[in-house]
Every structure is written in structure tokens, then in C-alpha cells.
Design a protein around this motif. Structure first.
Motif, mmCIF file in Angstrom:
data_model
loop_
_atom_site.group_PDB
_atom_site.id
_atom_site.type_symbol
_atom_site.label_atom_id
_atom_site.label_comp_id
_atom_site.label_asym_id
_atom_site.label_seq_id
_atom_site.Cartn_x
_atom_site.Cartn_y
_atom_site.Cartn_z
ATOM 1 N N ASP A 130 0.849 -1.187 0.000
ATOM 2 C CA ASP A 130 0.000 0.000 0.000
ATOM 3 C C ASP A 130 0.891 1.246 0.000
ATOM 4 N N ALA A 131 0.850 2.010 -1.078
ATOM 5 C CA ALA A 131 1.755 3.151 -1.220
ATOM 6 C C ALA A 131 1.514 4.219 -0.162
ATOM 7 N N ARG A 132 0.316 4.211 0.450
ATOM 8 C CA ARG A 132 0.046 5.237 1.465
ATOM 9 C C ARG A 132 0.945 5.071 2.683
ATOM 10 N N LYS A 133 1.406 3.823 2.891
ATOM 11 C CA LYS A 133 2.294 3.576 4.032
ATOM 12 C C LYS A 133 3.581 4.386 3.903
ATOM 13 N N PHE A 134 3.927 4.692 2.646
ATOM 14 C CA PHE A 134 5.154 5.447 2.409
ATOM 15 C C PHE A 134 5.078 6.805 3.094
ATOM 16 N N GLU A 135 3.877 7.390 3.062
ATOM 17 C CA GLU A 135 3.690 8.700 3.711
ATOM 18 C C GLU A 135 3.844 8.588 5.216
ATOM 19 N N ALA A 136 3.538 7.408 5.748
ATOM 20 C CA ALA A 136 3.573 7.232 7.192
ATOM 21 C C ALA A 136 4.984 7.199 7.740
ATOM 22 N N THR A 137 5.987 7.146 6.853
ATOM 23 C CA THR A 137 7.363 7.051 7.334
ATOM 24 C C THR A 137 7.952 8.402 7.712
ATOM 25 N N ASP A 138 7.160 9.479 7.635
ATOM 26 C CA ASP A 138 7.758 10.767 7.988
ATOM 27 C C ASP A 138 7.572 11.112 9.457
ATOM 28 N N HIS A 139 7.110 10.128 10.256
ATOM 29 C CA HIS A 139 7.054 10.248 11.712
ATOM 30 C C HIS A 139 6.120 11.340 12.207
ATOM 31 N N VAL A 140 5.231 11.799 11.362
ATOM 32 C CA VAL A 140 4.272 12.818 11.777
ATOM 33 C C VAL A 140 2.872 12.212 11.624
ATOM 34 N N ALA A 141 2.010 12.474 12.591
ATOM 35 C CA ALA A 141 0.661 11.934 12.502
ATOM 36 C C ALA A 141 -0.051 12.518 11.289
#
Lengths: 310, 66
Positions: free
Chosen positions: B44-55
């Protein structure tokens, strides 16, 4: 400064000289054992991640070789075998070797952590530290058991390969480590028995020179006997199997017979046949390690087809 | 002071400079390759956004939406 470096003060080091700092021949053994450690692990790894992992381990090993050459430049120039290395021959400045060693260590550890996991990267960092600091700086010049403890540095790669795949340490990876660790002393001392070394001139304690050749022959036998249970024990784990066991039994009998032959000889017998037995046992020790790791690889390949293993 | 375009050091260090060029290109290739593999492995490519450590509330799937 040696004569050669005075002559060559205008010499410009090329990439080959820097590559030689990384000890390519040691690197090839590291790549082989690390690759086996990675491939026999029960967890599949993406081929590109696996490639980067092995590359990092190889570069890390090479970096520790460069650090070793930087530290040992003073004794390397005193020994025939090592006098042609890049630093003692004046092709590379010591500071360059230090810089390359530190920079490549950093790159290899950080990239391995990012590409795989922190355990693999920590093990690589510890391996570099162990070889460059513990072995090169302390053990090598202080004790004839340098090769025994220092052998740990060469034994880590399959464990790191395993950690790249699984992210952990297990009995299998510890036994692969132990196999190389226990194999190093008899392998190296068999070599020391027939190579005319000048370690004495460089002030490096070697068992053959500090305790004599008879003691060394006994040590070859003792360490080979201690090696056997490790090699067979590895066959009982999840990565072993009947094929590995068959190879291990044959190779251990062969190596053990050689070690017994060596222990029964004296200097007169060695001189008489020009160290034939020692040279032969040294070759057997090389086949021994390759056969064990190839057998592990073969077992892993068989498992793909539902064969192999216990 | 005029600068010589082709200094003798260029010839002397040619081997080294090309070596560094090749190494840097390999490094770029490895980092690019790792990025591609790691992003594809996320599924899921959206997980990539989750790697910036910000909610990021907008990337958390809402109940009943999935």
C-alpha cells in the motif's frame, strides 16, 4: 620510509592500489560464507536487498582490511609476504588508508542498517571493530593465540548473512560462526608449519616461534578434535540434513587423519619430504570449509523441492 | 593569472577520477534500487507517507471506508 617509497615519491596511486587495501582475496571468502548464511536462512530475501546486504558485508570487511593495513604498515614492511602491500611499498599514504577504512566502514554499516536491519548492521560494526581494534591493535602483537581469538572476525560473515535474512541470531547461525572459528587455528597453523615466515623479525608472536613446532603440531590436533563436534552439530540443526551429514563425516575424518599425521611428525620428517603432509593438510582444510558451506547450500536448494533436511 | 584548462594533474589523476565517478554512480544506483524495492514491498503506497514520523489523519483508513 623505505627505499621504494623514496623513489616513488611522484607516484600517483590508482584505483587498483586503493582496491588492494581492501584485501580482495579475504573479501571473496567473506562474500561466499555470508551468501551461504543468507541463502540457508528460512526467510526469503528480496534479491536486490540480499545483494546490497552482501555488498555491505564485503565492503565492511574490506574497510577493516584497510584499517589493518594502516595500523600494521610498520611490521608489513619487515615481512616479505606483506612488503608489497600498498602502504609499505609507498603507493598509498597511511593517512589515505585510514580515511578510506573509516569512511567505507561508516558507509557499509549505515547502508546495511537502512537496507536490512539494525542487528545485521551492529554485527558488522562489531566485526570491523573486532578485526581492526581487538585483533590488529592488541592481540596480533601480544599473544601467540592471536589467530585463535582473531579468527572470530572471519567467522562473523555467515552470522551477519543470516541476520540480514532473519533479523535475528539462532543456534544455526551461532554454529556456522563456531565452524569457521574452530577451523581457523588448525588451518592457519598447518600453513605456519610449512611457510618460512619472518614474523619473528617483525616481532609478531606466532605459535611456531614462541612455543616451537612440536607444540604447534599438538595444537593442530587438539583444535581439529574440538572442531569435529561443531561441524557435526551443525548437521543436526534445521539447516543440516543427511547430505550435509555425509559430507561432514567424510571431511572430518579426512581432516582429522591429516591432523593426526601432523602430530606424529618431527622436524626431521618434515625436512625429509619437504613438508608434504603439512601442505596436504592445509589444502584439505580449504576443501573442508568449502565442502561444509556448499553442503549447507545444497541442503537449502533441496528444501525448495521438499527434499533435504531431517 | 591565466588558468590552464588542461592541467597535467588531470592526466595524472584520470584513473582515480573515473574510478570515483563509477563508484558514485553505483552508489546512486544502489540507493535508487533500494528505494524502489522498499516502496514496492510496502504494498500500500500510502504507508510510504507514514514514514515521515508525523501523525497524518488523512492516511489512516476510516472505519467502514475500507
Amino acid at each position: 620510509m623505505s627505499d621504494i617509497s623514496m623513489q616513488d615519491s611522484s607516484y600517483e596511486a590508482n584505483m587498483g592500489d586503493y582496491f588492494a587495501l581492501l584485501k580482495p582475496r579475504v573479501m571473496s571468502l567473506v562474500v561466499f560464507t555470508a551468501l551461504v548464511g543468507l541463502l540457508v536462512a528460512p526467510v526469503p530475501v528480496h534479491p536486490f536487498i540480499g545483494f546490497v546486504g552482501i555488498l555491505c558485508i564485503a565492503v565492511g570487511a574490506g574497510a577493516s582490511g584497510a584499517l589493518n593495513m594502516w595500523w600494521d604498515a610498520d611490521i608489513d614492511q619487515l615481512m616479505k609476504r606483506t612488503a608489497t602491500r600498498p602502504i609499505p611499498s609507498g603507493r598509498v599514504e597511511p593517512g589515505e588508508a585510514l580515511g578510506i577504512g573509516l569512511a567505507l566502514s561508516g558507509f557499509a554499516i549505515v547502508l546495511l542498517a537502512l537496507a536490512t536491519n539494525f542487528l545485521a548492521a551492529s554485527l558488522l560494526a562489531f566485526t570491523i571493530f573486532f578485526y581492526a581494534v581487538v585483533y590488529s591493535m592488541y592481540l596480533k602483537r601480544s599473544t601467540p593465540h592471536n589467530i585463535v581469538i582473531g579468527g572470530a572476525a572471519g567467522a562473523f560473515p555467515p552470522m551477519i548473512g543470516w541476520a540480514v535474512a532473519t533479523g535475528g541470531v539462532s543456534i544455526e547461525s551461532v554454529l556456522m560462526f563456531a565452524l569457521i572459528f574452530m577451523w581457523t587455528p588448525p588451518h592457519f597453523w598447518a600453513l605456519a608449519l610449512f611457510v618460512k615466515s619472518d614474523y619473528g623479525r617483525a616481532g609478531v608472536p606466532m605459535l611456531t616461534e614462541t612455543h616451537g613446532r612440536d607444540t604447534t603440531r599438538r595444537h593442530v590436533l587438539i583444535y581439529t578434535i574440538a572442531l569435529v563436534p561443531v561441524a557435526l552439530g551443525l548437521g543436526l540443526t534445521s539447516i543440516g540434513g543427511p547430505f550435509y551429514m555425509a559430507v561432514a563425516v567424510v571431511m572430518n575424518l579426512w581432516f582429522l587423519k591429516g591432523a593426526i599425521d601432523i602430530s606424529r611428525r618431527d622436524d626431521a620428517a618434515c625436512e625429509a619430504d619437504k613438508h608434504k603432509v603439512e601442505i596436504n593438510v592445509f589444502k584439505v582444510s580449504l576443501y573442508y570449509l568449502f565442502a561444509h558451506f556448499l553442503a549447507l547450500l545444497f541442503e537449502a536448494a533441496l528444501r525448495q523441492y521438499g527434499l533435504g533436511g531431517w | 593569472m591565466a588558468m590552464k584548462v588542461e592541467h597535467e594533474v588531470h592526466g595524472r589523476r584520470k584513473n582515480r577520477n573515473y574510478g570515483v565517478l563509477i563508484l558514485l554512480l553505483c552508489f546512486v544506483g544502489i540507493v535508487l534500487g533500494l528505494t524502489v524495492v522498499k516502496v514496492i514491498q510496502l504494498g500500500d503506497a500510502r504507508k510510504f507517507e507514514a514514514t515521515d514520523h508525523v501523525a497524518r489523519p488523512q492516511i489512516i483508513p476510516e472505519e467502514g471506508n475500507e
